[in-house]
Design a protein around this motif. Structure first.
Motif, short mmCIF file in Angstrom:
data_model
loop_
_atom_site.label_atom_id
_atom_site.label_comp_id
_atom_site.label_asym_id
_atom_site.label_seq_id
_atom_site.Cartn_x
_atom_site.Cartn_y
_atom_site.Cartn_z
N ASP A 126 141.81 -6.29 48.71
CA ASP A 126 142.14 -5.10 50.12
C ASP A 126 140.57 -4.55 50.05
OD1 ASP A 126 142.87 -5.56 51.72
OD2 ASP A 126 144.09 -4.10 51.44
N GLN A 127 139.72 -5.04 49.20
CA GLN A 127 138.64 -3.40 49.02
C GLN A 127 137.89 -2.80 50.08
OE1 GLN A 127 137.18 -4.20 44.66
NE2 GLN A 127 137.58 -6.21 45.44
N ASP A 128 137.58 -4.24 51.08
CA ASP A 128 136.93 -3.57 52.43
C ASP A 128 137.77 -2.49 53.09
OD1 ASP A 128 134.56 -5.00 52.36
OD2 ASP A 128 135.95 -7.01 53.46
N ARG A 129 138.30 -2.58 53.02
CA ARG A 129 139.41 -1.48 53.75
C ARG A 129 139.36 -0.48 52.04
NH1 ARG A 129 144.83 -0.06 54.57
NH2 ARG A 129 146.24 -1.22 51.88
N LEU A 130 139.45 -0.56 51.34
CA LEU A 130 140.16 0.42 50.28
C LEU A 130 138.07 1.63 50.78
CD1 LEU A 130 140.40 2.55 47.44
CD2 LEU A 130 138.65 0.65 46.35
N ILE A 131 136.88 -0.05 50.88
CA ILE A 131 135.93 0.87 51.20
C ILE A 131 136.00 1.74 52.44
CG2 ILE A 131 133.01 0.83 51.49
CD1 ILE A 131 133.57 -1.83 49.81
N ALA A 132 136.20 1.57 53.17
CA ALA A 132 136.30 2.09 55.30
C ALA A 132 137.26 3.21 54.46
CB ALA A 132 137.41 0.88 55.73
N ALA A 133 138.40 3.52 54.22
CA ALA A 133 139.20 4.97 53.83
C ALA A 133 138.06 5.69 52.58
CB ALA A 133 140.30 4.38 53.04
N VAL A 134 137.69 5.02 52.58
CA VAL A 134 136.85 6.35 50.93
C VAL A 134 135.22 6.52 51.96
CG1 VAL A 134 135.34 6.84 49.13
CG2 VAL A 134 137.60 5.22 49.09
N ALA A 135 135.20 6.07 52.77
CA ALA A 135 134.00 5.96 53.43
C ALA A 135 133.90 7.80 54.82
CB ALA A 135 133.36 5.38 53.63
N ALA A 136 135.33 7.69 55.37
CA ALA A 136 135.81 8.02 56.15
C ALA A 136 136.55 9.42 55.99
CB ALA A 136 137.68 7.60 56.73
N ALA A 137 136.42 9.27 54.85
CA ALA A 137 136.79 10.93 54.14
C ALA A 137 135.90 11.23 53.14
CB ALA A 137 138.06 10.35 52.39
N ASN A 138 134.52 10.22 53.05
CA ASN A 138 133.11 11.24 52.69
C ASN A 138 132.39 10.87 52.95
OD1 ASN A 138 131.29 12.65 50.71
ND2 ASN A 138 132.53 13.07 48.88
N PRO A 139 131.64 11.30 53.61
CA PRO A 139 129.94 10.37 54.52
C PRO A 139 129.83 10.23 52.71
CG PRO A 139 130.29 12.36 55.28
CD PRO A 139 131.23 12.45 54.35
N HIS A 140 129.47 10.90 52.48
CA HIS A 140 128.54 10.17 50.45
C HIS A 140 129.00 9.68 50.12
CE1 HIS A 140 126.97 14.74 51.70
NE2 HIS A 140 125.95 13.94 52.47
N THR A 141 129.17 8.56 50.25
CA THR A 141 129.73 7.01 49.69
C THR A 141 128.98 6.52 49.52
OG1 THR A 141 132.14 7.93 50.48
CG2 THR A 141 131.54 5.51 49.82
#
Ligand code: BGC
Length: 738
Positions: A490-505
């Motif tokens: 589910d790592q695509d979802r992990l990235i999306a969640a982190v990116a939604a929380a911080n644009p500097h991902t």
């Protein structure tokens, strides 16, 4: 070994009678090398039984299901063993996998199971730096010799025809010149240690699904212009002592009994004077294989029968294989051993400096990491960052490795135990070079938090409070199976969640090859770190903080999705393992990778040759001239940015009538200080201006205008110059003068 061919009378006769001897009359045997004369002397003193001993190899590990135990002289847990003939000064051949380092079959408890791993071969190809490849080869070759091995099953050079091939990480990308140059350089490094290297798997072993039963079908001309050309370039650059033929069939005939491949192309046209060994379980006959050019059966008991033992003796006795062919097989094997110093430099068991060798692996990884995206200069991580969130990918423990026979086991065992399949090609191995401590060591006063990523909400929370979030994500690929073109689980979802929380991902990819990136628009930066090897964590941290430039370039196209591929669905997917099927490589022919995307006008996610840098380069003053009948291109590279960096300017050639609008014809790897510039000159191999002409059995340059393109990637052409290339035909045996 010397370049020119020697074909025994009997081989020539066999070829001619088989109707395969095109051009034989024109081919002149070259002068015999000292090693070959020595081998001929040694072989002339051998009994038939002794010759037969040399052509039959054993697996180096027990096979419980078959009640098999290797001979006691074998190195337990290794890939293979071929007994020697001590009274004639011929040592045994102790064979070890593979291209990344001294690998061990997983159940081994022998001391040499712990060795250094280079980053994946695809990563080494991403350096576009043959010197790095050669240094890596020199390091793993020395570890092989010091571990008691004198044959290394390295030099993977099958082209990336499909991003889902589970072994792409063992190979060197999609372009014949790049793959051949990089694999050849690695072989050169290995063999400098008196260790024979193979190049493998000959040929068209470009997917794993159905590898034992599938027929890779491709017409002669496109084959010569693509996969075979990669082998040819590797052979010329590396002069390997051995070539390993593949599991699959090619145009219906098993690769290890395919005279078009082994006799016509390899031994006759390319002048290969070493020996052909089979892949483990790739021999299917005695007389047929021997007469087609197979010199050594490997890995008993992987084959159905010990074809090159009693069966071959019987075939010789029955006159189905001429005795001179057995002499040729033995001479090729001993000749390669002599030429590479195996007769004079015994293997040894010497201490290995794992710390120093990890630095060699790290240097390769540092040049291999490709900066795919860097919005607003998010990378390198700013010194002003106060809080850094590191997430996922077991970044606290290590970096992932590919699975299968090439897996190198790290000191202390895998850094993350209990992952992946329990049987081959598992387990999933992590090298204990962890990015997290390497990031912490460089973070100055910044606070560095870690979330393992299992809970995307918790990871997002950590990211939300940070100045920058670095997400590590993985795709595990392994021998014997293909992979989906995506991150695991589910790592695509992990990235999306982190990116939604911080644009500097920042996303750090540790993948076998290309993956889809549905989250690409939401993240600030992306680094492709491949399988990073024994020094991977340090290398990634150094690039993240800009201690070194991000300077790798893509050796493969990253498609947007599978619909852009020649085969949106892999052939054979879902079939029972023993059901034969055809793989139709005539769909794309020689238009592999970027050539397919160019020919079809498709826009990839990231093109071949692409990679950003922390500085900026200017390429210009392109000049193309004809000198002594050869095209010579020169140009100037300038660092116009504010920090040191490594440029990888590329040359492509373009002319109508080819498989695709353009072909890679050269490149340079140039380190430049800010403001520094350098003039670079490259000669263009005339075979890259030609098409293979089956009727003439040679390379045909039709004559006319050729455009030479200076480029930052296959889709970023910065200058071009037209030149007239006169019509010419080059023989199949043509190779550049040394
Ligand atoms: C692989 C080869 C490897 C051999 C020995 C085979 O399954 O295809 O690449 O060298 O095993 O381990």
């Amino acid at each position: 070994m010397a370049a020119n061919r020697i074909l025994t009378g009997v081989c020539a006769a066999a070829l001619l009678s088989a109707g395969l001897g095109r051009g034989l009359a024109a081919a002149q045997p070259g002068p015999e090398s000292g090693a070959e004369a020595r081998a001929a002397r040694i072989v002339s003193a051998m009994s038939r039984e002794e010759k037969l001993r040399l052509v039959f190899g054993y697996f180096g590990s027990p096979q419980a299901a078959k009640g098999y135990m290797p001979p006691k002289e074998a190195r337990m847990g290794s890939a293979g063993y071929v007994p020697g003939i001590p009274q004639l000064g011929v040592p045994p051949q102790w064979q070890t996998d593979a291209s990344l380092g001294v690998a061990t079959q997983r159940d081994s408890t022998e001391p040499y199971r712990v060795r250094t791993s280079l980053p994946s071969s695809l990563a080494t190809a991403a350096t576009f730096d043959p010197q790095i490849a050669e240094q890596g080869g020199a390091m793993i070759g020395r570890e092989a010799l010091d571990s008691g091995f004198n044959v290394m099953l390295a030099g993977g050079v099958d082209l990336t025809r499909d991003p889902r091939n589970g072994r792409n990480f063992e190979y060197a990308g999609e372009d014949p010149l790049l793959a051949g140059t990089i694999a050849g350089a690695a072989v050169r490094g290995i063999q400098a240690n008196h260790v024979i290297s193979t190049i493998k798997h000959f040929a068209l072993n470009d997917q794993e699904a159905g590898r034992f039963v599938a027929s890779a079908n491709l017409a002669e001309a496109p084959a010569r212009q693509s996969d075979l050309l990669a082998f040819q370039f590797a052979l010329e650059a590396g002069d390997p002592g051995s070539v390993m033929c593949a599991y699959n069939r090619v145009n219906g005939v098993y690769a290890c009994e395919n005279p078009d491949l082994l006799e016509t192309a390899l031994k006759h046209d390319w002048g290969f004077r070493g020996y052909v060994m089979s892949d483990w379980g790739a021999t299917h006959s005695s007389a047929k294989a021997a007469n087609a050019g197979l010199d050594q059966e490997s890995g008993y008991p992987f084959d159905d029968r010990p074809y090159f033992r009693e069966d071959l003796a019987q075939a010789l006795a029955a006159g189905q294989v001429p005795p001179a062919r057995l002499d040729d097989m033995a001479r090729r094997i001993v000749g390669a051993m002599a030429a590479n110093g195996l007769l004079d430099h015994p293997v040894r068991e010497a201490p290995i400096d794992l710390v120093a060798d990890a630095k060699v692996a790290q240097a390769a990884e540092e040049e291999a990491i490709v900066l795919l995206k860097n919005d607003g200069g998010l990378l390198p991580i700013a010194r002003t960052a106060r809080r850094i969130a590191v997430i996922g990918g077991h970044a606290d423990r290590g970096v992932i490795a590919g699975g299968g026979s090439s897996t190198v086991f790290p000191p202390g065992g895998t850094a993350v135990a209990g992952l992946g399949p329990k049987s081959f090609p598992g387990p999933i191995v992590y090298h204990p070079s962890a990015p997290l401590p390497a990031i912490r060591a460089r973070a100055g006063g910044a606070q560095v938090g870690f979330a393992d990523g299992a809970d995307p909400a918790a990871a997002a929370k950590l990211a939300a409070g940070a100045d920058v979030a670095v997400v590590f994500v993985t795709q595990w690929a392994g021998e014997s199976q293909d992979v989906a073109m995506r991150l695991d689980d589910d790592q695509d979802r992990l990235i999306a969640a982190v990116a939604a929380a911080n644009p500097h991902t920042v996303v750090v990819l540790e993948t076998g090859g290309p993956v889809r990136m549905p989250w690409l628009d939401q993240v600030g930066a992306v680094l492709e770190a491949w399988y990073p090897g024994s020094g991977g964590g340090e290398a990634i941290a150094r690039v993240l903080f800009g201690e070194v430039d991000a300077s790798g370039r893509l050796p493969v196209t990253f498609p947007r999705d599978e619909s852009q591929l020649p085969r949106p669905h892999l052939d054979g997917e879902g079939l029972p393992a023993d059901r034969p099927f055809d793989i139709d490589y005539n769909i794309e022919g020689a238009a592999v990778g970027y050539k397919w995307f160019d020919a079809k006008g498709l826009q990839p996610l990231f093109p071949f040759g692409y990679g950003l840098s922390y500085t900026r380069f200017d390429y210009g003053d392109l000049k193309v001239e004809r000198a002594a009948g050869r095209l010579q291109a020169s140009f100037t590279v300038r660092n116009v940015g504010s920090r040191a960096g490594r440029a990888v300017p590329q040359l492509y050639v373009s002319s109508p009538g080819w498989e695709a609008p353009k072909r890679l014809a050269g490149w340079a790897s140039v380190e430049l200080q800010p403001g520094e510039s350098r003039r670079v000159s490259r000669e263009i191999d005339p075979r890259l201006l030609a098409v293979w002409d089956p009727a003439a059995h040679g390379w045909k340059i039709p004559g006319g205008r050729v455009d030479v393109l200076l480029a930052a990637s296959s889709r970023d052409i910065v200058a071009q110059a037209a030149v007239d290339a006169p019509a010419a035909t080059l023989p199949a045996s043509w190779r550049p003068p040394r």
